[in-house]
Scaffold this active site. Structure first.
Site, mmCIF file in Angstrom:
data_model
loop_
_atom_site.group_PDB
_atom_site.id
_atom_site.type_symbol
_atom_site.label_atom_id
_atom_site.label_comp_id
_atom_site.label_asym_id
_atom_site.label_seq_id
_atom_site.Cartn_x
_atom_site.Cartn_y
_atom_site.Cartn_z
ATOM 1 N N ASP A 117 -42.133 10.036 16.033
ATOM 2 C CA ASP A 117 -41.904 10.174 14.344
ATOM 3 C C ASP A 117 -42.504 11.513 14.233
ATOM 4 O O ASP A 117 -42.540 12.523 15.047
ATOM 5 C CB ASP A 117 -42.358 8.995 13.708
ATOM 6 C CG ASP A 117 -41.841 9.284 12.309
ATOM 7 O OD1 ASP A 117 -40.646 8.678 12.114
ATOM 8 O OD2 ASP A 117 -42.503 9.482 11.332
ATOM 9 N N GLU A 141 -38.047 8.927 19.902
ATOM 10 C CA GLU A 141 -37.680 9.015 18.582
ATOM 11 C C GLU A 141 -38.496 10.237 17.679
ATOM 12 O O GLU A 141 -39.153 9.804 16.835
ATOM 13 C CB GLU A 141 -37.860 7.580 17.704
ATOM 14 C CG GLU A 141 -36.694 6.716 18.085
ATOM 15 C CD GLU A 141 -35.652 7.117 17.344
ATOM 16 O OE1 GLU A 141 -35.589 7.250 16.151
ATOM 17 O OE2 GLU A 141 -34.577 7.618 18.038
ATOM 18 N N HIS A 284 -36.528 2.678 15.830
ATOM 19 C CA HIS A 284 -37.242 3.918 15.774
ATOM 20 C C HIS A 284 -38.766 3.423 16.064
ATOM 21 O O HIS A 284 -39.320 4.267 16.809
ATOM 22 C CB HIS A 284 -36.995 4.035 14.175
ATOM 23 C CG HIS A 284 -38.026 5.248 13.918
ATOM 24 N ND1 HIS A 284 -37.597 6.724 14.373
ATOM 25 C CD2 HIS A 284 -38.913 5.597 13.392
ATOM 26 C CE1 HIS A 284 -38.651 7.395 14.101
ATOM 27 N NE2 HIS A 284 -39.508 6.881 13.237
#
Length: 309
Positions: A117, A141, A284
């Site tokens: 992220d 991710e 995610h």
């Protein structure tokens, strides 16, 4: 360089024991505040960076699987987990500034970065500006490029539009706690255990404590907006293309989320010394869903980098 003296944690929401019997909680003074991290082991540092809206807790299972593989460190970004809450805007540059100070306070070198992220945005930025201190990079991710909305779930795009609307966004994220109670819990193949969800939600019990949570979703670069986030990520592209001496791994997941086909193709074509592996089923927050695969990928990356742990 000696380790800075510890400060008392302001909330103590992170259960350090979940990371393993030898894990310890450390508060490092940085700038006008402190960054909290969980640490275990010794040797070359492996730094695990989280993103929105989580904390170091995301990596607890991975820590247990990487025992004796190096000095494992998982910081909480400023304003998250048990890190401080200084009076700042919580823009990307603010997070970068406090994280830079944490790396410098601990004098971390020969670093393997494990990034997810916004942790990827900040970790790659740090690597690009401190190339002599980087051993290897793993991406899972990542927030690393502008994201095309056509590849994102319709419900998420709708939530993003709501969050970006002045007034309505504040009501949803800050007043009604919709991001932590609706958006975040929905981003898993299987629901989180209630006690684990409670750890993630614990740092944000009041509207005042949630005020800065809106910055990350509003700064997520989607269809070129905001331009400042696109520019923040673009400045790292030269290092990604030219850092052939730094082995890198990209993990892909099914169905995945932010790693769209377009971004995956760009990484394959433009990032030097990249190897891409299927990480299995995950959305995610893959540290919750595929911790063994992530740990195995870290071990393989360390071997590529010539690490002896």
């Amino acid at each position: 360089m000696s380790l800075p003296s510890s400060l008392p944690s302001s909330r103590n929401t992170i259960p350090t024991g979940a990371f393993g019997p030898d894990a310890r909680s450390v508060d490092v003074p940085v700038l006008d505040s402190h960054i909290h991290h969980v640490e275990s082991g010794s040797g070359s540092p492996i730094v695990f960076l989280h993103g929105s809206p989580t904390s170091s807790f995301l990596y607890r299972h991975v820590f247990r699987l990487l025992e004796n593989r190096g000095r494992l460190l998982a910081p909480d970004l400023i304003g998250f987990g048990d890190s401080g809450r200084p009076d700042i805007a919580y823009e990307l540059a603010d997070h970068e500034r406090y994280l830079d100070a944490w790396f410098d306070a601990l004098d971390l070198r020969d670093v393997t970065l494990v990034l997810q992220d916004y942790g990827a945005a900040f970790g790659v930025s740090w690597a690009a500006r401190h190339p002599e201190r980087v051993r290897a990079v793993l991406l899972a991710e990542p927030v690393i490029r502008d994201i095309e909305s056509s590849a994102l779930p319709e419900a998420f795009v709708g939530a993003q539009q709501l969050i970006r609307t002045p007034g309505d966004g504040e009501k949803f994220v800050v007043d009604d706690n919709g991001f932590m109670e609706q958006v975040f819990p929905g981003a898993f193949l299987q629901p989180l255990a209630p006690e684990d969800l409670a750890v993630y939600q614990a740092p944000f019990p009041t509207p005042e404590s949630r005020a800065h949570l809106i910055r990350f979703p509003r700064n997520l670069p989607i269809d070129g907006v905001p331009a400042s986030s696109v520019a923040f990520l673009a400045r790292n592209e030269e290092w990604l293309r030219t850092s052939a001496g730094v082995p890198k791994t990209l993990l892909t997941y099914e169905p995945g989320f932010l790693l769209t086909p377009t971004i995956e193709a760009w990484i394959r074509e433009n990032v030097a010394s990249i190897e891409v592996f299927a990480g299995g089923a995950g959305v995610h927050f893959v540290q919750e869903e595929q911790p063994q695969g992530l740990a195995d990928a870290v071990v393989a990356l360390l071997e590529r980098a010539g690490s002896v742990g």
